[in-house]
Design a protein around this motif. Structure first.
Motif, PDB file in Angstrom:
ATOM      1  N   TYR A   1       0.817  -1.281   0.116  1.00 48.27           N
ATOM      2  CA  TYR A   1       0.118  -0.029  -0.023  1.00 48.27           C
ATOM      3  C   TYR A   1       0.832   1.064   0.007  1.00 48.27           C
ATOM      4  CZ  TYR A   1      -3.463  -3.528   0.551  1.00 48.27           C
ATOM      5  OH  TYR A   1      -4.484  -4.558   0.264  1.00 48.27           O
ATOM      6  N   ALA A   2       1.883   1.056   0.514  1.00 39.89           N
ATOM      7  CA  ALA A   2       2.921   2.478   0.465  1.00 39.89           C
ATOM      8  C   ALA A   2       4.338   2.328  -0.036  1.00 39.89           C
ATOM      9  CB  ALA A   2       3.028   2.757   2.010  1.00 39.89           C
ATOM     10  N   GLY A   3       4.488   1.244  -0.687  1.00 41.95           N
ATOM     11  CA  GLY A   3       5.541   0.820  -1.368  1.00 41.95           C
ATOM     12  C   GLY A   3       6.727   0.100  -0.615  1.00 41.95           C
ATOM     13  N   PHE A   4       7.781  -0.417  -1.161  1.00 39.01           N
ATOM     14  CA  PHE A   4       8.919  -1.230  -0.568  1.00 39.01           C
ATOM     15  C   PHE A   4       9.608  -0.421   0.476  1.00 39.01           C
ATOM     16  CE2 PHE A   4       9.107  -5.732  -2.238  1.00 39.01           C
ATOM     17  CZ  PHE A   4       7.938  -5.821  -2.889  1.00 39.01           C
ATOM     18  N   PRO A   5      10.023   0.534   0.037  1.00 33.87           N
ATOM     19  CA  PRO A   5      10.957   1.556   1.064  1.00 33.87           C
ATOM     20  C   PRO A   5       9.999   1.791   2.304  1.00 33.87           C
ATOM     21  CG  PRO A   5      10.738   2.576  -1.099  1.00 33.87           C
ATOM     22  CD  PRO A   5       9.971   1.547  -1.286  1.00 33.87           C
ATOM     23  N   ALA A   6       9.059   2.099   2.256  1.00 33.71           N
ATOM     24  CA  ALA A   6       8.091   2.188   3.703  1.00 33.71           C
ATOM     25  C   ALA A   6       8.205   1.057   4.393  1.00 33.71           C
ATOM     26  CB  ALA A   6       6.592   2.689   3.399  1.00 33.71           C
ATOM     27  N   ALA A   7       8.090  -0.392   3.712  1.00 33.93           N
ATOM     28  CA  ALA A   7       8.107  -1.393   4.678  1.00 33.93           C
ATOM     29  C   ALA A   7       9.648  -1.745   5.102  1.00 33.93           C
ATOM     30  CB  ALA A   7       7.700  -2.570   3.690  1.00 33.93           C
ATOM     31  N   LEU A   8      10.678  -1.440   4.306  1.00 33.03           N
ATOM     32  CA  LEU A   8      11.834  -1.691   4.686  1.00 33.03           C
ATOM     33  C   LEU A   8      12.210  -0.675   5.903  1.00 33.03           C
ATOM     34  CD1 LEU A   8      13.809  -1.678   1.032  1.00 33.03           C
ATOM     35  CD2 LEU A   8      13.870  -3.528   3.102  1.00 33.03           C
ATOM     36  N   ASN A   9      11.976   0.618   5.945  1.00 33.68           N
ATOM     37  CA  ASN A   9      11.976   1.572   6.794  1.00 33.68           C
ATOM     38  C   ASN A   9      11.249   1.189   8.257  1.00 33.68           C
ATOM     39  OD1 ASN A   9      13.897   2.940   5.499  1.00 33.68           O
ATOM     40  ND2 ASN A   9      12.201   4.179   4.603  1.00 33.68           N
ATOM     41  N   GLY A  10      10.042   0.579   8.089  1.00 31.35           N
ATOM     42  CA  GLY A  10       9.395  -0.029   9.191  1.00 31.35           C
ATOM     43  C   GLY A  10       9.736  -1.127   9.915  1.00 31.35           C
ATOM     44  N   LEU A  11      10.587  -2.197   8.924  1.00 29.23           N
ATOM     45  CA  LEU A  11      11.265  -3.408   9.556  1.00 29.23           C
ATOM     46  C   LEU A  11      12.543  -2.857  10.220  1.00 29.23           C
ATOM     47  CD1 LEU A  11      10.942  -5.756   6.582  1.00 29.23           C
ATOM     48  CD2 LEU A  11      10.021  -5.870   8.773  1.00 29.23           C
ATOM     49  N   ALA A  12      13.116  -1.772   9.890  1.00 32.41           N
ATOM     50  CA  ALA A  12      14.366  -1.490  10.468  1.00 32.41           C
ATOM     51  C   ALA A  12      13.845  -0.838  11.835  1.00 32.41           C
ATOM     52  CB  ALA A  12      15.197  -0.318   9.711  1.00 32.41           C
ATOM     53  N   ALA A  13      12.815  -0.098  11.892  1.00 30.69           N
ATOM     54  CA  ALA A  13      12.332   0.341  13.090  1.00 30.69           C
ATOM     55  C   ALA A  13      12.111  -0.747  14.210  1.00 30.69           C
ATOM     56  CB  ALA A  13      11.096   1.104  12.972  1.00 30.69           C
ATOM     57  N   ALA A  14      11.361  -1.774  13.510  1.00 31.07           N
ATOM     58  CA  ALA A  14      11.057  -2.953  14.559  1.00 31.07           C
ATOM     59  C   ALA A  14      12.196  -3.884  15.078  1.00 31.07           C
ATOM     60  CB  ALA A  14      10.120  -4.020  13.526  1.00 31.07           C
ATOM     61  N   LYS A  15      13.260  -3.879  13.958  1.00 28.41           N
ATOM     62  CA  LYS A  15      14.410  -4.559  14.503  1.00 28.41           C
ATOM     63  C   LYS A  15      15.108  -3.890  15.951  1.00 28.41           C
ATOM     64  CE  LYS A  15      18.587  -6.218  12.357  1.00 28.41           C
ATOM     65  NZ  LYS A  15      19.194  -6.505  11.072  1.00 28.41           N
ATOM     66  N   GLU A  16      15.006  -2.624  15.457  1.00 28.90           N
ATOM     67  CA  GLU A  16      15.627  -1.711  16.862  1.00 28.90           C
ATOM     68  C   GLU A  16      14.883  -1.889  17.975  1.00 28.90           C
ATOM     69  OE1 GLU A  16      16.167   2.239  15.634  1.00 28.90           O
ATOM     70  OE2 GLU A  16      16.021   3.052  17.594  1.00 28.90           O
ATOM     71  N   VAL A  17      13.405  -1.882  18.019  1.00 29.20           N
ATOM     72  CA  VAL A  17      12.520  -1.980  19.094  1.00 29.20           C
ATOM     73  C   VAL A  17      12.758  -3.277  19.697  1.00 29.20           C
ATOM     74  CG1 VAL A  17      10.088  -1.806  19.990  1.00 29.20           C
ATOM     75  CG2 VAL A  17      11.241  -0.239  18.293  1.00 29.20           C
ATOM     76  N   PHE A  18      12.676  -4.205  18.755  1.00 31.80           N
ATOM     77  CA  PHE A  18      12.784  -5.727  19.407  1.00 31.80           C
ATOM     78  C   PHE A  18      14.163  -6.080  20.025  1.00 31.80           C
ATOM     79  CE2 PHE A  18      10.031  -7.697  15.843  1.00 31.80           C
ATOM     80  CZ  PHE A  18       8.822  -6.965  16.112  1.00 31.80           C
ATOM     81  N   ALA A  19      15.235  -5.387  19.531  1.00 35.05           N
ATOM     82  CA  ALA A  19      16.465  -5.460  20.217  1.00 35.05           C
ATOM     83  C   ALA A  19      16.650  -4.824  21.581  1.00 35.05           C
ATOM     84  CB  ALA A  19      17.663  -5.102  19.379  1.00 35.05           C
ATOM     85  N   ARG A  20      15.884  -3.497  21.777  1.00 37.47           N
ATOM     86  CA  ARG A  20      15.875  -2.999  22.726  1.00 37.47           C
ATOM     87  C   ARG A  20      15.157  -3.759  23.860  1.00 37.47           C
ATOM     88  NH1 ARG A  20      13.339   2.398  22.194  1.00 37.47           N
ATOM     89  NH2 ARG A  20      14.187   2.414  20.032  1.00 37.47           N
ATOM     90  N   HIS A  21      14.271  -4.454  23.451  1.00 37.02           N
ATOM     91  CA  HIS A  21      13.350  -4.858  24.289  1.00 37.02           C
ATOM     92  C   HIS A  21      14.052  -6.273  24.867  1.00 37.02           C
ATOM     93  CE1 HIS A  21       8.917  -3.680  24.593  1.00 37.02           C
ATOM     94  NE2 HIS A  21       9.380  -2.915  23.925  1.00 37.02           N
TER      95      HIS A  21
END
Lengths: 132, 132, 132, 132, 132, 132
Positions: F102-122
């Motif tokens: 719905y918003a393109g691959f870059p939006a998903a890639l940047n969202g996955l990078a954010a998730a990776k960071e949050v998961f690691a912090r948790h």
């Protein structure tokens, strides 16, 4: 009816009672609570704050909605609202033109088309809007 | 050096000579013509037009850049520019808060973070910016 | 009439004289200066620059307007412009399809609907546009 | 390993094997399937289609990502990719400058900053990229 | 006809066979391959993945398309799709209202107008959609 | 302290007390009223409504913020909030991947990078977050 709602309604009367009245009426059967939020938060909370006059608030809103480019009905309401609070047509046109710098020429062109429509509707109603 | 460029430079001196100077300098080795366009069109053509005062122009720009949410460096420059042309901190904060209505709470939160940074930088320089 | 304006008009004749003529005419009563800026800056300054041919410039514009998704009238003008400067229908369709990757499937779908409308209008006029 | 994946990998080698390799590696522990989709759909399906050469495809992508303004890491990858498939620096700069018309000056300024960074990195590696 | 396409078609039958059928038919003369990609990638690859049920997938899509605000036809399709997979009208309204927080009141208002239209169309067809 | 504020605070405790506490603290010196609005409207009014459970509300918010792509700090807060209300990592990853459509691959890639960071912090905090 709470204090925020009443304050919001008073503020709306200064801006564009008719247009927002239509919006609220349209919401009654699908999301009546959202109609209440619309009066309470934007108008009861935000527009009622001191520190920025209504003239500047309408300048800001016309700028933002022109730049975003995805909210044509709301842009038209707020161009009408800008006229109601005393912005001149010239000021409104200037704000929209300026958005070419920040959001591109198409955003400004579509904003000017919206202004043209709102100005024509105001004239058809015999309203003496602010002169250029 | 043409008339539009000179008019643009004069206008920039009123807004934020230093910030725009940095931008223009940064462009010299990669796109010097774009540095010239930046002076000529936004400032020599648009900001120099009569019909809207600089105070309202900066209100409009801070509103639009906060709402768009994708131009953080330029938002900071124009928050500084708003202070330079006489907008109070309170007015700038009000414009940014108002964007929560039109572009959502995250856009307003990120705009407030930008304002906080610019205000702090101004204080560090001992500049007496507009009082709240 | 200045040099930039004249150069812009010549460039517009290569791209889509009719469409831009309509836009400029529409602006005469509401923002005539903006009509002039539209000829001067995008076409007199930018499109007239060497370093990128008109074919690539129209590819870039169709890509950007499809991806932004908020400027449907301008996208249609530039799809017509792309045909005028020699882009094939196939190239235009490919650019729009590619935008599914960068701005999502809805942006590409709405871009394809715009292209379909422009191609049909060109055919109705008996114009022999580039074949696929 | 399927046909689309293999075709996508071959296409990626033409564009920017290293950058996409890094992206894919980064995804392995969090979303390995998405790394596969990224090779298969954009590169195995779309970029591998006939009807638009890689040069024009990179022009289109740099235009779109500059205009969207919210995908800085991907814009940098594709500026590098544009150099790899033979776009000159001048062409890349022209595409980015042109986006000032369609998405505003801040989008173009941030795109130029991205290009400056990518060009510098290429030079530091002793790569002889396309001359201006 | 490949495995991904068949899987996508089956998934589409669960969501909104008619609406997507119309979209695919509309694409046949202008971009038939894109119609195939639309079945294969979003529905054959993504929606068919385990790990997130269709109910949550439609919640996510209605949220994103409301927030983006530039894909009204697709938002309507997916509001219909949300009803098909068992989301209640109340849930759909709640998701759209919530977008006022993240993308502003205009985005939510335009989303509610889309929902009102889709709900009315469903009723006109005598479909017994999910009750509020 | 009013009823909406108290209800908002209780709701925030369910979602991510720490993260929102930091946001509110950051606002105290620049826009304390906005900190109050942030508790009252999104959490006291919207998230406290019946009709959509917190799990679905976090799915919707992660979807929207990934798609918009311009609110990275808030996306990270709400990925953390999604974990807090019981969304699994897998569900969060699926929502973000779906946004490529719905918003393109870059939006998903940047969202996955954010998730990776949050998961690691948790994980670093020894928090036992939801298992995949």
């Amino acid at each position: 009816m709470n204090e925020r709602y009443e304050r919001g309604l008073r503020k709306l009367t200064e801006i564009d009672a008719e247009a927002v009245g239509n919006i609220v009426a349209n919401l009654q059967d699908i999301a009546p609570d959202f109609a209440r939020y619309l009066v309470e938060f934007p108008f009861g909370d935000i527009y009622s704050r001191p520190g920025l006059d209504l003239h500047s608030r309408q300048i800001a809103t016309v700028a933002a909605l022109t730049a975003l480019g995805s909210a044509s009905p709301q842009l038209k309401v707020h161009i009408g609202g800008a006229l109601s609070v005393g912005c001149t047509r010239e000021e409104i046109i200037e704000v929209i033109i300026q958005m070419a710098v920040y959001a591109g020429f198409p955003a400004a062109l579509n904003g000017l088309a919206a202004a043209k429509e709102v100005f024509a509707r105001h004239e058809a109603r015999g309203k003496s809007t602010s002169s250029i």
